[in-house]
Write an enzyme that holds these catalytic residues in place. Sequence first.
Site, PDB file in Angstrom:
ATOM      1  N   TYR A 141       0.814  -1.212   0.000  1.00  0.00           N
ATOM      2  CA  TYR A 141       0.000   0.000   0.000  1.00  0.00           C
ATOM      3  C   TYR A 141       0.850   1.265   0.000  1.00  0.00           C
ATOM      4  O   TYR A 141       0.410   2.308  -0.482  1.00  0.00           O
ATOM      5  CB  TYR A 141      -0.908   0.031   1.238  1.00  0.00           C
ATOM      6  CG  TYR A 141      -2.194  -0.733   1.112  1.00  0.00           C
ATOM      7  CD1 TYR A 141      -2.200  -2.092   0.845  1.00  0.00           C
ATOM      8  CD2 TYR A 141      -3.418  -0.085   1.290  1.00  0.00           C
ATOM      9  CE1 TYR A 141      -3.386  -2.799   0.756  1.00  0.00           C
ATOM     10  CE2 TYR A 141      -4.609  -0.787   1.197  1.00  0.00           C
ATOM     11  CZ  TYR A 141      -4.590  -2.133   0.930  1.00  0.00           C
ATOM     12  OH  TYR A 141      -5.764  -2.820   0.839  1.00  0.00           O
ATOM     13  N   LYS A 189       3.477 -15.413   2.918  1.00  0.00           N
ATOM     14  CA  LYS A 189       3.689 -16.179   1.683  1.00  0.00           C
ATOM     15  C   LYS A 189       5.198 -16.429   1.584  1.00  0.00           C
ATOM     16  O   LYS A 189       5.862 -16.053   0.611  1.00  0.00           O
ATOM     17  CB  LYS A 189       3.142 -15.377   0.483  1.00  0.00           C
ATOM     18  CG  LYS A 189       3.103 -16.154  -0.817  1.00  0.00           C
ATOM     19  CD  LYS A 189       2.034 -17.230  -0.869  1.00  0.00           C
ATOM     20  CE  LYS A 189       2.143 -18.022  -2.157  1.00  0.00           C
ATOM     21  NZ  LYS A 189       1.256 -19.207  -2.169  1.00  0.00           N
ATOM     22  N   ASP A 221      -2.679 -18.431   1.143  1.00  0.00           N
ATOM     23  CA  ASP A 221      -3.676 -19.162   0.344  1.00  0.00           C
ATOM     24  C   ASP A 221      -4.347 -20.243   1.186  1.00  0.00           C
ATOM     25  O   ASP A 221      -5.560 -20.423   1.173  1.00  0.00           O
ATOM     26  CB  ASP A 221      -3.053 -19.743  -0.942  1.00  0.00           C
ATOM     27  CG  ASP A 221      -1.754 -20.500  -0.719  1.00  0.00           C
ATOM     28  OD1 ASP A 221      -1.210 -20.457   0.411  1.00  0.00           O
ATOM     29  OD2 ASP A 221      -1.269 -21.139  -1.679  1.00  0.00           O
ATOM     30  N   ASP A 245      -6.202  -7.092   4.347  1.00  0.00           N
ATOM     31  CA  ASP A 245      -7.336  -6.476   3.653  1.00  0.00           C
ATOM     32  C   ASP A 245      -8.234  -7.571   3.077  1.00  0.00           C
ATOM     33  O   ASP A 245      -9.459  -7.562   3.259  1.00  0.00           O
ATOM     34  CB  ASP A 245      -6.812  -5.572   2.533  1.00  0.00           C
ATOM     35  CG  ASP A 245      -7.951  -4.950   1.730  1.00  0.00           C
ATOM     36  OD1 ASP A 245      -8.898  -4.447   2.349  1.00  0.00           O
ATOM     37  OD2 ASP A 245      -7.894  -4.997   0.488  1.00  0.00           O
ATOM     38  N   ASP A 249     -12.115  -9.165   4.668  1.00  0.00           N
ATOM     39  CA  ASP A 249     -13.393  -9.234   3.945  1.00  0.00           C
ATOM     40  C   ASP A 249     -13.902 -10.675   3.928  1.00  0.00           C
ATOM     41  O   ASP A 249     -15.100 -10.924   4.068  1.00  0.00           O
ATOM     42  CB  ASP A 249     -13.244  -8.741   2.492  1.00  0.00           C
ATOM     43  CG  ASP A 249     -13.500  -7.242   2.345  1.00  0.00           C
ATOM     44  OD1 ASP A 249     -13.273  -6.508   3.323  1.00  0.00           O
ATOM     45  OD2 ASP A 249     -13.924  -6.809   1.259  1.00  0.00           O
TER      46      ASP A 249
HETATM   47  C1  IPM Z   1     -10.416  -1.481   3.985  1.00  0.00           C
HETATM   48  C2  IPM Z   1     -10.645  -0.915   2.615  1.00  0.00           C
HETATM   49  C3  IPM Z   1      -9.515   0.049   2.267  1.00  0.00           C
HETATM   50  C4  IPM Z   1      -8.221  -0.735   2.331  1.00  0.00           C
HETATM   51  C5  IPM Z   1      -9.689   0.767   0.920  1.00  0.00           C
HETATM   52  C6  IPM Z   1     -10.978   1.536   0.853  1.00  0.00           C
HETATM   53  C7  IPM Z   1      -8.516   1.644   0.592  1.00  0.00           C
HETATM   54  O1  IPM Z   1     -10.783  -1.926   1.685  1.00  0.00           O
HETATM   55  O2  IPM Z   1     -10.358  -0.691   4.952  1.00  0.00           O
HETATM   56  O3  IPM Z   1     -10.304  -2.701   4.095  1.00  0.00           O
HETATM   57  O4  IPM Z   1      -7.867  -1.406   1.355  1.00  0.00           O
HETATM   58  O5  IPM Z   1      -7.538  -0.682   3.362  1.00  0.00           O
HETATM   59 MG    MG Z   2     -10.790  -3.866   2.550  1.00  0.00          MG
END
Ligand code: IPM
Ligand code: MG
Length: 351
Positions: A141, A189, A221, A245, A249
């Site tokens: 990032y 990884k 993975d 990240d 999710d």
């Molecule tokens: C998160 C989001 C952010 C990230 C984006 C919006 C930049 O996906 O907070 O997980 O990737 O950190």
């Molecule tokens: Mg995210």
Amino acid sequence: MQLNIALIPGDGVGPEVVAAACDVLDAVAGRFGHTVQTTTQLMGGAALRAGKPALPPETLAACQAVPATLLGAVGDPAFDHLPSKERPEGGLLAIRKGLGVFANLRPTRIWPGLEETGPLKSHIARGADLLIVRELTGGLYFGEPRQIDRQAGEAFNTMRYSVGEIDRIARVAFDAARTRRKQLTSVDKANVLETSQLWRAVVNDVAKDYPDVAVQHMYVDSCAMALVTHPTRFDVILTENLFGDILSDEAAVIAGSIGLLPSASLGAGPGLYEPVHGSAPDIAGQDKANPLGTIASLRYSFGLQAESDRIDAAIGETLAKGDRTADLPGAGATLGCREMGRRVAKSVLGT
Ligand code: IPM
Ligand code: MG
């Protein structure tokens, strides 16, 4: 106590979930005799639309001046054509860096009554309770150099980690494991990436200071698979920025909806609290968003035990009554975002 909080409603569903969280904040303050002092700040697409950069300097200054910033969401497809740093998301990365919040805590648990909500079979999901500790200010990032060269038809990013960056995030994860079930899974990884080989070595060094915590290493993975096949195996997951990240999710699948996931971004100074979900432009302005992840983020921003427990209990009580937002299928009524916030607020007050 005076609770000083900066609010960044941001983009998409951000303003709706922050408004709902403010109702709960007011209820908490009322019940526990605190006063709330808020300022509202621009960031992301909302700032760009006002002719300012994605992170206006006054926003960063205001957030640096208070212990807690509550952020709704950042991201607006109208600005997708801009270079990365100028996009709404660039503002989010800049505030993380500006506040020095290198540790992002993303807990996943299954609220009672929601065991059947997610796509996982309930016998697999039941009892899952894990915490992803994501490194937040390093890795791909932020790594330099980075470039997109359209003419040459080439682009690159740099994944870079120093021993110091790995050491400090590892200590946050080990400390968190000590307050939980004392199991830490470090995800990397290392079969391919040098950054991961350094990561593993530093984590093993830090582990010597935490002999009471059991450590295992896992490739990302394989972790992605185990998260949805055996989620109860995990207690604390420690990982770098991009892996965290993605895995966070995925962890939302276990909880039933990404709208339920809170997060706390911490460093040496002020904290940044934001739900894990994005700006969800498809449902923005429709009062359909789930505010519970934002409301639950609030609980981490106080550092006040009784207040935090009350927020948790109020979310649990509201869900137990069958109240649901549109992302959560259930037998009860489907509520709008704001009404869900009001019901949690009422529950905080015990009315
Ligand atoms: C998160 C989001 C952010 C990230 C984006 C919006 C930049 O996906 O907070 O997980 O990737 O950190
Ligand atoms: Mg995210």
